[in-house]
Design an enzyme around this catalytic site. Structure first.
Site, short mmCIF file in Angstrom:
data_model
loop_
_atom_site.label_atom_id
_atom_site.label_comp_id
_atom_site.label_asym_id
_atom_site.label_seq_id
_atom_site.Cartn_x
_atom_site.Cartn_y
_atom_site.Cartn_z
N ASP A 459 0.70 -1.93 -0.28
CA ASP A 459 0.22 0.40 -0.11
C ASP A 459 0.91 1.48 0.38
O ASP A 459 0.89 1.89 -1.05
CB ASP A 459 -0.73 0.29 1.11
CG ASP A 459 -1.99 0.92 1.20
OD1 ASP A 459 -1.52 1.98 1.07
OD2 ASP A 459 -3.22 0.79 1.13
N LEU A 487 -5.39 2.12 -0.45
CA LEU A 487 -5.47 1.36 -1.04
C LEU A 487 -5.55 0.13 -0.70
O LEU A 487 -6.24 -0.80 -1.76
CB LEU A 487 -3.73 1.49 -1.85
CG LEU A 487 -3.75 3.20 -2.62
CD1 LEU A 487 -2.12 3.30 -3.45
CD2 LEU A 487 -4.98 3.60 -3.24
N ASP A 488 -5.06 -1.12 -0.09
CA ASP A 488 -5.25 -2.07 -0.08
C ASP A 488 -6.97 -2.18 0.24
O ASP A 488 -7.81 -2.65 0.04
CB ASP A 488 -4.45 -1.88 1.71
CG ASP A 488 -3.62 -2.98 1.30
OD1 ASP A 488 -3.31 -3.54 0.57
OD2 ASP A 488 -2.18 -3.57 2.87
N VAL A 489 -7.59 -0.79 0.66
CA VAL A 489 -8.81 -0.82 0.97
C VAL A 489 -9.95 -1.09 -1.06
O VAL A 489 -10.76 -2.06 -0.73
CB VAL A 489 -9.71 0.31 2.01
CG1 VAL A 489 -11.11 -0.66 1.76
CG2 VAL A 489 -9.33 -0.40 3.38
#
Length: 628
Positions: A459, A487-489
């Site tokens: 991320d 960004l992971d989410v």
């Protein structure tokens, strides 16, 4: 690797048309994604009616309809700023700085748009499998709660955090002024890097824990000596130390630089399987009745897929998928780690799919990551509640054979292994298509093989490399990637969207599909407005002070973006939060209180009845969609 753009001749929404209106920050992304999936519209741009919606028609389907709003009007949440404030996004993003701060990008709106498209695609998949059309409603308030769900779960756990919640964190700065991110998953590489730069041994040792836990806590209170050490060396020396140690460093790039190199790719790619269509399945029907009125995989009447080797050792976990959802009767096989792939599978599960996790012998080690609820990691539950699990050692051929047997009976195989690992194991898309030509094979990666000089695909490194560090902070503030896992989410949301598009394309063509999504696609989706400004030669960053909450005597308030300048003219520091809000509301200005303690969300009247407890006692946010 799939093409970076959706195959032009076969797209899941070909022959469908759409009409969209609603909040522009949401509907602009909705319209763009529908176009990329093949739908067309007669309107030059989305309408801005606050109570509008999106409707898809054609292709032999009943009309699919979705409504996306900021929140229930009674909540007082009316735009991106107020949603970020209320849902805790400002609190989590501001942990590095010690005070709540707004993201200078429209994060909640972007997430809401992706969730809206997910709802539309899920409805069409359900229709193709014989389910009646079901209008869907989404809200930015629910998207915001989903984005902070791991942090909320930790705040409501039975025990305290394993690492200090205090201000501080990267990026670091070199002697010649280069802002950079550092990444490694190996404590030995961490130590070797700082040793090569002659950092004090005690700072090196005490800095590892906050560095390791920064993904979980959204802050990293490093010893000041580490920042001092970085500032005493030039960038080239730092790069050599990283290369020698096995750690990675990435200089923060600008939005202008990202705009100049941007390839215009969609945030996902869909490639029909080369294995050919299922025998006896229909081919594409350009504008006829809905295609496959029964699923490609197991019919719903067969019940959950039996797992090899008896009952799973860790479950099944309670709080399973909702009965009767649009994906009911479909099976998702997930081999995911950390956030991106597990969140994508979690969303598919909340839409009704039966999700089976592939875990290593002994189970996923993140099940034990503190803090815990009833002995299970609260953060892990936020992403994995309701899934079944089976332990498979993918290094052993006999276990890989078991995995192939599961894939042969599943509808989706989803993973986020390191690049090249699936092919090396004989578990790539072509390998599994041979045992299940109807499989939707989904890979959620860091970079989608689109950048030749890409660092590790995590991320914060992707944020650094793509200009997100500039985008999330307004003009006048040093760029810094958010320590909230933005960004992971968002990458998990895009991964679920891509899988749903793959399932619909499978229903419409009779072919299995490979779908690829990435953190890079998430970064480009999030920063798209800023990249467009940069490409036009304009300043891509928002003005100084943008989305900075205003202090009160006992907390903070956040004005709506349109009212921020007028609200800032009032000195509210001597007033309580409720008094400050009354003053602004009395002058016709929109504002809301900033949530600073996530545990307070349970009792927040703006979210009455929304946040519950799962069977382990962990906080659980509501599903982000409601189907009529």
């Amino acid at each position: 690797m799939a093409s970076p753009a959706i195959t032009r001749t076969v797209r899941p929404l070909d022959t469908l048309r759409f009409d969209v209106s609603g909040p522009p920050q949401i509907t602009g992304v909705v319209a763009e994604h529908l176009r990329l999936f093949g739908a067309r519209t007669d309107r030059p741009g989305p309408g801005d009616a606050s109570d509008g919606g999106t409707t898809l028609t054609g292709g032999g389907f009943e009309p699919a309809h979705a409504i996306a709003t900021w929140a229930d009007p009674a909540s007082g949440l009316a735009d991106e700023a107020t949603v970020q404030a209320a849902t805790g996004i400002m609190a989590v993003h501001g942990r590095r700085d010690g005070d709540p701060r707004g993201l200078a990008v429209d994060y909640a709106a972007t997430a809401t748009a992706v969730l809206t498209v997910q709802g539309l695609l899920a409805d069409l998949v359900g229709q193709a499998r014989g389910r009646a059309a079901s209008p869907v409603t989404t809200g930015a308030d629910r998207a915001g709660l989903l984005a902070v769900s791991q942090y909320l779960a930790a705040a409501g756990a039975d025990e305290g955090e394993a690492a200090e919640l205090s201000s501080g964190g990267p990026p670091f700065t070199s002697a010649d002024g280069v802002l950079f991110e550092l990444e490694t998953l190996d404590p030995g590489a961490w130590a070797d890097f700082w040793r090569a730069l002659e950092a004090p041994a005690d700072a090196m040792r005490s800095g590892w824990r906050p560095f390791q836990f920064r993904y979980a806590t959204a802050c990293a209170p490093f010893p000041a000596a580490l920042h001092t050490t970085a500032r005493s060396h030039g960038w080239e020396r730092i790069r050599r130390a990283a290369a020698a140690s096995g750690a990675e460093v990435c200089a923060l790039r600008t939005l202008g630089g990202r705009a100049a190199e941007h390839d215009g790719a969609a945030p996902w790619s869909l490639t029909p399987s080369a294995a050919g269509p299922m025998t006896g399945r229909p081919g594409p029907l350009p504008d006829g009745p809905p295609l496959a009125r029964s699923p490609f995989g197991r019919p719903p009447s067969r019940g959950p897929l039996p797992l090899p080797g008896g009952p799973p050792p860790h479950g099944p976990l309670p709080d399973g998928p909702p009965s009767g959802g649009p994906l009911a009767g479909l099976t998702v096989l997930e081999a995911g780690r950390r956030i991106q792939a597990p969140l994508a599978a979690h969303l598919l599960g909340r839409l009704g799919a039966d999700v089976i996790r592939i875990e290593p012998p002994g189970g996923d080690p993140l099940r034990g990551m503190p803090p815990a609820c009833s002995g299970v990691s609260a953060r892990w539950l936020a992403l994995n509640r309701g899934k079944r699990a089976v332990e498979i050692d993918i290094k052993v051929e006999a276990d890989r054979r078991r995995l192939r047997e599961l894939a042969a009976q599943s509808d989706v195989f989803l993973h986020n292994w390191a690049p090249g690992k699936a092919a090396a194991l004989g578990l790539d898309a072509d390998d599994l298509a041979r045992v299940n030509p109807a499989l939707v094979y989904a890979y959620t990666s860091g970079w989608a093989d689109r950048l030749h000089d890409a660092p590790m695909g995590t991320d914060f490194m992707v944020q650094a490399r793509t200009g997100v560090g500039e985008a999330v902070r307004p003009e006048g503030e040093p760029p810094a990637p958010s320590l909230m896992t933005l960004l992971d989410v968002l990458g998990g949301l895009l991964g679920a969207e891509a899988v749903l598009a793959g399932l619909l394309l499978r229903e419409r063509t009779g072919h299995g599909v490979r779908v690829d999504s990435s953190l890079l696609g998430a970064a480009d989706t999030l920063t798209a407005p800023a990249l467009r400004r940069a490409a036009r030669g304009e300043n891509p960053r928002r003005p100084a002070g943008f989305r900075r909450p205003l202090p009160t005597a006992d907390g903070w308030i956040a004005p709506a973006d349109a009212d921020a300048r007028a609200a800032a003219a009032h000195d509210l520091r001597g007033l309580s939060t409720s008094e400050a809000l009354s003053r602004l509301h009395g002058r016709g200005l929109t504002a809301t209180a900033v949530t600073t303690e996530l545990s307070d969300l349970h009792h927040d009247p703006r979210f009455t009845g929304s946040i519950s407890r799962d069977a382990h006692g962990a906080p659980a946010v509501p599903d982000p969609w409601s189907f009529a």
